[in-house]
Design a protein around this motif. Structure first.
Motif, PDB file in Angstrom:
ATOM      1  N   PHE A 292      12.607   3.026  -3.322  1.00 55.99           N
ATOM      2  CA  PHE A 292      12.631   4.077  -2.304  1.00 55.99           C
ATOM      3  C   PHE A 292      11.894   5.335  -2.752  1.00 55.99           C
ATOM      4  CE2 PHE A 292      16.648   2.532   0.048  1.00 55.99           C
ATOM      5  CZ  PHE A 292      15.862   1.687   0.808  1.00 55.99           C
TER       6      PHE A 292
ATOM      7  N   GLU B 143       8.355   5.305  -1.467  1.00 53.51           N
ATOM      8  CA  GLU B 143       8.151   5.401  -0.026  1.00 53.51           C
ATOM      9  C   GLU B 143       8.352   6.847   0.415  1.00 53.51           C
ATOM     10  OE1 GLU B 143      10.793   2.701   1.841  1.00 53.51           O
ATOM     11  OE2 GLU B 143       9.985   0.957   0.812  1.00 53.51           O
TER      12      GLU B 143
ATOM     13  N   LYS C  85      12.312   8.866   2.051  1.00 52.58           N
ATOM     14  CA  LYS C  85      13.394   9.635   1.438  1.00 52.58           C
ATOM     15  C   LYS C  85      13.018  11.099   1.318  1.00 52.58           C
ATOM     16  CE  LYS C  85      16.394   6.718  -0.588  1.00 52.58           C
ATOM     17  NZ  LYS C  85      17.627   6.964  -1.122  1.00 52.58           N
TER      18      LYS C  85
ATOM     19  N   TYR D 171      17.075  11.492  -2.620  1.00 50.64           N
ATOM     20  CA  TYR D 171      16.556  10.951  -3.880  1.00 50.64           C
ATOM     21  C   TYR D 171      17.362  11.470  -5.070  1.00 50.64           C
ATOM     22  CZ  TYR D 171      13.328   9.745  -7.606  1.00 50.64           C
ATOM     23  OH  TYR D 171      12.777   9.244  -8.750  1.00 50.64           O
TER      24      TYR D 171
ATOM     25  N   ASP E  45      18.641   2.131   4.306  1.00 47.21           N
ATOM     26  CA  ASP E  45      17.583   1.682   5.211  1.00 47.21           C
ATOM     27  C   ASP E  45      17.946   0.293   5.726  1.00 47.21           C
ATOM     28  OD1 ASP E  45      15.282   1.326   6.607  1.00 47.21           O
ATOM     29  OD2 ASP E  45      14.000   1.035   4.845  1.00 47.21           O
TER      30      ASP E  45
ATOM     31  N   THR F 297      16.472   2.576  -6.102  1.00 44.10           N
ATOM     32  CA  THR F 297      16.030   3.967  -6.229  1.00 44.10           C
ATOM     33  C   THR F 297      14.543   4.038  -6.556  1.00 44.10           C
ATOM     34  OG1 THR F 297      18.239   4.605  -6.960  1.00 44.10           O
ATOM     35  CG2 THR F 297      16.467   6.138  -7.428  1.00 44.10           C
TER      36      THR F 297
ATOM     37  N   ASN G  41      19.203  -4.111   1.323  1.00 41.78           N
ATOM     38  CA  ASN G  41      19.700  -3.066   0.445  1.00 41.78           C
ATOM     39  C   ASN G  41      20.976  -3.519  -0.265  1.00 41.78           C
ATOM     40  OD1 ASN G  41      20.179  -0.631  -0.748  1.00 41.78           O
ATOM     41  ND2 ASN G  41      19.726   0.546   1.089  1.00 41.78           N
TER      42      ASN G  41
END
Length: 156
Positions: free
Chosen positions: A114, A117, A120, A125, A46, A111, A51
């Motif tokens: 994300f 959110e 993903k 994932y 992203d 991880t 990141n």
């Protein structure tokens, strides 16, 4: 007397590196480090989020290349049977374990962030989870290699 770490005061050369405990770990380190590299490279990045996956990829590439070169040095017998090579082995694998630990923690953090959110999908994932697991396993391999290399270094 034979030991798990090879002969005392002896650094293996040639095919003997695949018969001693710390040196037999070169191949799993390369395999699982390559898996970490390919899994992280195939995940979604992203651009709006700071990141750290570029750091993880950099650590994986650095450790993969240096571990492969270190394997070649021992396999070709380019080293002398001195304690300086044994101490360099301990220093490198300790440094690699520290790098992989920091990269594993950052990868696990990303991880987790994300996963909360909706950006993903499930495949990405799952790739992230696999990368985290293999990253921590590679860290464990480097730590084990460091411990057994330190035992061998103390025998010099």
């Amino acid at each position: 007397m034979a030991t798990n770490t090879g002969q005392m005061g002896y650094l293996p050369r040639g095919g003997a590196i695949f018969c001693t405990i710390p040196d037999i770990l070169y191949l799993p380190e390369l395999v699982f480090g390559g898996l970490v590299l390919s899994l992280v490279a195939s995940t979604l990045i992203d651009p709006t989020f700071a990141n750290p996956q570029a750091y993880v990829i950099s650590v994986a590439i650095f450790c993969f290349i240096i571990t492969f070169l270190w394997l070649l040095v021992f396999a070709c017998g380019c080293h002398e049977n001195r304690s300086s090579w044994a101490s360099a082995d301990v220093a490198y694998h300790g440094f690699a374990a520290l790098l992989y630990l920091s990269a594993s923690v950052l990868l696990a953090f990303v991880t987790i962030i994300f996963s909360q959110e909706s950006l993903k999908d499930t495949l990405t994932y799952k790739l992230d989870i696999a990368a985290v697991v293999f990253s921590f396993f590679t860290t464990l391999l480097y730590v084990i290699h460091t411990v057994f290399s330190a035992i061998r270094w103390k025998s010099f």
